[in-house]
Write an enzyme that holds these catalytic residues in place. Sequence first.
Site, PDB file in Angstrom:
ATOM      1  N   SER A 137      -3.306  11.490   1.103  1.00 44.14           N
ATOM      2  CA  SER A 137      -2.852  10.158   1.501  1.00 44.14           C
ATOM      3  C   SER A 137      -1.340  10.116   1.606  1.00 44.14           C
ATOM      4  CB  SER A 137      -3.309   9.129   0.453  1.00 44.14           C
ATOM      5  OG  SER A 137      -2.695   7.866   0.655  1.00 44.14           O
ATOM      6  N   TYR A 196      -4.984   5.945  -7.965  1.00 44.42           N
ATOM      7  CA  TYR A 196      -5.346   6.534  -6.673  1.00 44.42           C
ATOM      8  C   TYR A 196      -4.227   7.432  -6.153  1.00 44.42           C
ATOM      9  CZ  TYR A 196      -6.492   6.720  -1.676  1.00 44.42           C
ATOM     10  OH  TYR A 196      -6.755   7.133  -0.392  1.00 44.42           O
TER      11      TYR A 196
END
Length: 282
Positions: free
Chosen positions: A174, A187
Site C-alpha cells: 500500500s 494496517y
Amino acid sequence: MPPSIPAQHQDTTPGRETEMTPAPDYKPRYPGSGRLAGKVALITGGDSGIGRATAVLFAREKAKLAILYLDEDRDAKETKAAIEAEGSECLLIRGDVRDKALCADAVAKTVEAFGRLDVLVNNAAHQMEENDLQNLSEAELAKHFETNVYGYVYMMQAALDHLPEGAAIVNVTSVNSYKGNDSLIAYSSTKGAITALTRSMASNLLGRKIRVNGVAPGPVWTPFIPMSMPAEKVEGFGKQAPMERAGQPNEIAPALLFLACEDSSYMTGQILHPNGGSIVGA
C-alpha cells in the site's frame, strides 16, 4: 471521470462489493494478448476489489484461476462468472488465510484442479480505522498481522513446493507503507512489513528464478472503504490523492498483470505505485 462516491457504510466484515454505490469498475479495458496463456494463478482475496479485477484480467490473458476468499459467497460467485465469461476456468476456495493448514490446502486444491501453479497473488487483507494507538486492542492488532503478514507468509510457504522456475509472486502492499496513515496505524504497519517481506523474498528466491514483486496502490474504491470507514469519510473518498479521485480496481490490475507475466522478466524485488500521483520512496 468516475462518478462521485456518496456517503455509505457496511457493518459486515469483510465488505461486500455487491452493496457498494457506485459499483467498482473491475472489467478489463483492453483486448487480451495471451500473456498468461497456459498459466495457473492463485489469488487470495480474489472475490472483490483489486483481487476481482486482477482475476478477470488474468482470465482475459488466458490464465486459469483459483480464488481464495473468506466468506463473501455472492461476490465470489460473480467473480467466477466474470472469469468464465472470458472463456477461462475458475476454482473457488473458501477459507481464512490466517489458517496455515487452509493455505496449504488451497494450494493443493489448485494444483489438483489445474495440474500446476505459476503465479501467486497475495492480496487478502484486513483493514480497520484506529485513530488512537492506546485504543488499539490486542485482538485487532493480531487480526491485522495474522491476515496481512502471516497469511502472505503461509501462502508463499505452501506455493513454493509447486512454483516452477520462471514463476511469479505478486504481493499487494500500500501507499501507506511509504507515507504512513494516522488513522490506519495497524494496517499501515502490516503493509510496511509486506514491502520488506517482498524485497527479502526476491533476494531469497533469485537462485530458483522465481520473481517476487509488489504493488502499492493508493486510495482505491474497494469494499475495504465502506466497511472500515464511517459514512461521512466515505463520501468523496479519494479526493486526498493528487488526482483528486479514487482509483478503480481495473486501474490497479494491469500493474499486477505486468509483474505476473514475462513483460517484467528483468524485475524482482520492485514495487509499482499506482496511487493517483503521490510521490513516495521506491
